[in-house]
Enzyme design. Sequence first.
Site, PDB file in Angstrom:
ATOM      1  CD  GLU A  25     -14.641  16.067 -20.937  1.00 34.31           C
ATOM      2  OE1 GLU A  25     -14.948  15.704 -19.792  1.00 34.31           O
ATOM      3  OE2 GLU A  25     -13.628  15.659 -21.534  1.00 34.31           O
ATOM      4  CE  LYS A 160      -3.519  14.991 -19.378  1.00 34.50           C
ATOM      5  NZ  LYS A 160      -4.950  15.200 -19.608  1.00 34.50           N
TER       6      LYS A 160
HETATM    7  N1  PSU Z   1      -8.243  12.913 -19.639  1.00 31.08           N
HETATM    8  C1  PSU Z   1      -7.808  14.178 -19.735  1.00 31.08           C
HETATM    9  N2  PSU Z   1      -8.588  15.186 -19.230  1.00 31.08           N
HETATM   10  C2  PSU Z   1      -9.805  14.943 -18.666  1.00 31.08           C
HETATM   11  C3  PSU Z   1     -10.267  13.577 -18.605  1.00 31.08           C
HETATM   12  C4  PSU Z   1      -9.454  12.605 -19.098  1.00 31.08           C
HETATM   13  O1  PSU Z   1      -6.739  14.409 -20.240  1.00 31.08           O
HETATM   14  O2  PSU Z   1     -10.482  15.880 -18.222  1.00 31.08           O
HETATM   15  C5  PSU Z   1     -11.618  13.277 -18.038  1.00 31.08           C
HETATM   16  C6  PSU Z   1     -12.654  13.141 -19.158  1.00 31.08           C
HETATM   17  O3  PSU Z   1     -13.896  13.628 -18.702  1.00 31.08           O
HETATM   18  C7  PSU Z   1     -12.742  11.641 -19.364  1.00 31.08           C
HETATM   19  C8  PSU Z   1     -12.586  11.161 -17.940  1.00 31.08           C
HETATM   20  O4  PSU Z   1     -13.950  11.202 -19.938  1.00 31.08           O
HETATM   21  O5  PSU Z   1     -11.604  12.005 -17.368  1.00 31.08           O
HETATM   22  C9  PSU Z   1     -12.168   9.711 -17.872  1.00 31.08           C
HETATM   23  O6  PSU Z   1     -12.249   9.259 -16.555  1.00 31.08           O
HETATM   24  P1  PSU Z   1     -12.110   7.693 -16.249  1.00 31.08           P
HETATM   25  O7  PSU Z   1     -10.706   7.346 -16.592  1.00 31.08           O
HETATM   26  O8  PSU Z   1     -12.403   7.557 -14.783  1.00 31.08           O
HETATM   27  O9  PSU Z   1     -13.121   7.014 -17.115  1.00 31.08           O
END
Ligand code: PSU
Length: 304
Positions: A25, A160
């Site tokens: 990603e 996390k």
């Molecule tokens: N959690 C992490 N590192 C990240 C992300 C999440 O530990 O880089 C990023 C990923 O791209 C994930 C996104 O898909 O954040 C999720 O964002 P949201 O909670 O807004 O859907």
Amino acid sequence: MNKYLSISPEVQQALAQGKPVVALESTIISHGMPYPQNVETALRVEQTIRDHGAVPATIAIIGGKLKAGCTPEEIEYLGKKGQAVTKASRRDLPVLIARQADGATTVATTMIIAAMAGIRVFATGGIGGVHRGAETTMDISADLEELAQTPVMVICAGAKSILDLGLTLEYLETKGVPVIGYGTEELPAFYTRHSGFRVDYRIDTPEELAAAFRAKLDMGLQGGMLVTNPIPEAYSMPADVINKAIDEAIAEANRLGIHGKETTPFLLAKVKDLTGGDSLAANIQLVLNNARLAAHTAAALVRG
Ligand code: PSU
Ligand code: MN
């Protein structure tokens, strides 16, 4: 082929020859880590995948094209622009494409583009999930809905504890997403190997990961599979240190009224600041560890 999709020549050739390919990603590059460590890590992850016998396909949206396979220059561009690049989840695709804009793909969007390209295995750090307090904010990542509907195996280091891990597991159960622990019965919590929550199944080999996913595809059961791979012991962080930083970050986000798509990047950056860079070092190591497992699993999947 989909007119919006642009597969790099190397990835295209690998797919045509039945070679293993691993998707990566780009939100982790633009929003997940600071420059220049983000670019260094992204390139190191690609190299790790090559070293373990697969072809990397870093996924992003560049000039309105859905890219499966970015060049090092494109990775540098996304990493340098950082948070100025639009964080692109499923709902962002139509307008970004129509405007021929750039976008850094989240887990959800990376899965969509990987599936369009015919890539089945995707390695990352952490996924989005059900946020703490979601019973009032309704902040639930689109990553979970994507896992419910798009046929890509996502290999991560768990989630996390900026998230409510228990509710995240409940949501995945409702949506029929298998949650696998690689070599563990316990859901890893990204920086630490322990969360106190159980996964659905423990699997110990890339071959069995591939066989389970193959069975899911063969049956036509929609959706993906979530593989949670614990951070190597040597790099894991003390739980009390990381949990204190996460609690502080969440309190500050609430004070500032951070919400929507800003929440996750805000918390990631804050946790990194509060732990003086220790969390960044752990983050890099766990992504490399996931890249290795993904390369082996993609190879087992193409062997059949
Ligand atoms: N959690 C992490 N590192 C990240 C992300 C999440 O530990 O880089 C990023 C990923 O791209 C994930 C996104 O898909 O954040 C999720 O964002 P949201 O909670 O807004 O859907
Ligand atoms: Mn969210």
